[in-house]
Write an enzyme that holds these catalytic residues in place. Structure first.
Site, short mmCIF file in Angstrom:
data_model
loop_
_atom_site.label_atom_id
_atom_site.label_comp_id
_atom_site.label_asym_id
_atom_site.label_seq_id
_atom_site.Cartn_x
_atom_site.Cartn_y
_atom_site.Cartn_z
N ASN A 78 -30.84 -74.69 45.13
CA ASN A 78 -31.49 -73.41 45.41
C ASN A 78 -30.49 -72.28 45.65
OD1 ASN A 78 -31.24 -75.32 47.65
ND2 ASN A 78 -31.89 -73.65 48.96
N GLN A 114 -36.72 -76.24 42.42
CA GLN A 114 -36.13 -75.10 41.69
C GLN A 114 -36.09 -75.34 40.19
OE1 GLN A 114 -35.52 -72.31 43.16
NE2 GLN A 114 -35.46 -72.91 45.32
N CYS A 145 -34.39 -70.76 53.62
CA CYS A 145 -34.99 -71.70 54.57
C CYS A 145 -34.14 -71.83 55.82
CB CYS A 145 -35.17 -73.06 53.92
SG CYS A 145 -36.22 -73.01 52.50
N1 PLP Z 1 -36.19 -77.98 48.25
C1 PLP Z 1 -35.62 -76.90 47.72
C2 PLP Z 1 -34.58 -77.09 46.65
C3 PLP Z 1 -35.94 -75.62 48.16
O1 PLP Z 1 -35.35 -74.55 47.62
C4 PLP Z 1 -36.90 -75.48 49.20
C5 PLP Z 1 -37.21 -74.15 49.77
O2 PLP Z 1 -36.34 -73.30 49.84
C6 PLP Z 1 -37.52 -76.64 49.71
C7 PLP Z 1 -37.13 -77.87 49.21
C8 PLP Z 1 -38.58 -76.56 50.75
O3 PLP Z 1 -39.78 -76.14 50.13
P1 PLP Z 1 -41.09 -75.76 50.93
O4 PLP Z 1 -40.92 -74.34 51.33
O5 PLP Z 1 -42.21 -75.93 49.94
O6 PLP Z 1 -41.21 -76.69 52.08
#
Ligand code: PLP
Length: 381
Positions: A160, A188, A334
């Protein structure tokens, strides 16, 4: 989108809601009913969910797989990365659950939701090289040395922060040969890269990364190779007992519409957006010859550029850009709010000083060439 933000380059954090998703959600909202009720309204609500499930599975070329709707990718990862997950050897002969000492292999650049460890005593972290690609030789050496059924391998499709793509088709093949289970976070990847072949045993997707609503995602798994449980959320037994609670049918309807549109335009959009991203990086290097692009040289998602202007703190640049109505990101959204250098860039060998200068530009279906010109002009200022 915030009305002040006229140039939005943060698709990897959340892609703007697609009109097709909005329309699908409005359609679903027009019917009141609990999908578990047997009256006509309930049956209509159920149909919305089952149609969406089928649409997404077909889009992924995974008709033989099962799909559990969740609140997002974080929940889906938490459901499967557990010592109780089992590999199915054949329908009658079930391998024992992974014990706490069984081996979970996770790439060091995974999203924090996968890195957590989830009850495994000491997950093995798989190093990446300077361009962010996972050390396959080390993984395959580990797999070769392990007893059958002992390994659960978790490598994401694409990062990401940097957009660096992992060789997941190779990993899927090797895991299959070694009798290991392969879980891949394709959050992604979907809509940006072609559907992987062969498919991982478990795929994780999230609606808001591809133009659907936030708060909906899916765990997609091959029932011929994997079984997991017990459910984390228990109660009414929805989602075949895998995830209780009345389904988010409005969000699910938007999710399916977004998946359909994203997959339908994947190839054309990848080419279009790659052109814009590449011209951004050319202009960036022209304006700032010492600019560093992370993962340059590796296979990257066509929409992502993670770069650093040395000596320029990312947080300051982001605020200045924001004042000009331009939305970029530093590291992972995140984990934003935590003043901490990116674990992804650290794994790629960047020191904290450089990592703190890193910005992420991530593009999507609404991006135009003129957006990119505005970003470059603003960066120059
Ligand atoms: N995995 C990846 C590669 C992400 O970019 C994200 C969010 O940024 C997540 C998992 C988490 O996703 P969610 O917001 O649906 O919990």
């Amino acid at each position: 989108m915030d009305a002040r933000t006229s140039v939005y380059c943060d698709y990897n954090a959340t892609a703007p809601l697609r009109d097709s998703a909005r329309q699908a959600m409005l359609g679903a909202m027009a019917v009141d009913g609990n999908p578990s009720s047997i009256h006509a309204n309930g049956r209509s609500a159920r149909r919305t969910i089952e149609d969406a499930r089928k649409t997404i599975l077909m889009g992924l070329g995974a008709e033989d797989y099962r799909l559990v709707f969740t609140s997002g990718a974080t929940e889906a990862l938490s459901m499967v990365l557990r010592p109780t997950t089992r590999r199915v050897r054949d329908t009658s002969d079930m391998a024992p659950p992974y014990g706490r000492n069984s081996r979970l292999f996770v790439a060091t650049t995974e999203h924090v939701a996968a890195l957590d460890g989830h009850g495994f005593e000491s997950p093995t972290k798989l190093a990446v090289d300077q361009s962010g690609v996972v050390d396959l030789a080390a993984l395959y050496e580990h797999l070769g040395a392990m007893a059958e059924d002992d390994a659960l391998v978790c490598v994401h499709g694409a990062n990401n922060e940097t957009g660096v793509v992992q060789p997941i088709a190779d990993i899927a093949r090797r895991c299959r040969e070694a009798g290991a289970l392969f879980v891949s976070d394709l959050v992604q990847w979907i809509g940006r890269e072609p559907i992987p072949d062969p498919l991982p045993d478990v795929m994780i997707i999230s609606a808001h990364k591809l133009g659907g609503p936030a708060g909906v995602g899916a765990l997609v798994y091959n029932p011929a190779t994997v079984e997991f449980g017990p459910a984390l959320i228990r109660g009414g037994g929805q989602e075949m007992g895998a995830r209780a609670g009345t389904e988010n049918r409005v969000g699910i309807a938007g999710f399916a519409a977004a998946v359909t549109e994203a997959l339908g335009e994947q190839e054309a959009e990848a080419n279009r957006v790659r052109g814009i991203r590449d011209s951004f990086e050319l202009a960036l290097k022209e304006a700032f010859p010492s600019a560093i692009v992370f993962g340059d040289g590796a296979h990257r998602l066509p929409n992502t550029s993670c770069f650093a202007l040395e000596g320029t703190q990312a947080s300051t640049t982001l605020m200045r850009l924001d004042l000009e109505g331009i939305a970029l990101s530093s590291g992972s959204a995140c984990s934003s709010g935590k003043v901490k250098a990116s674990h992804v860039l650290a794994a790629m060998g960047a020191d904290d000083l450089l990592a703190n200068c890193a910005l992420r530009l991530s593009l999507g279906y609404g991006t135009t060439e003129s957006d990119i010109r505005r970003v470059i002009e603003a960066l120059r200022r």
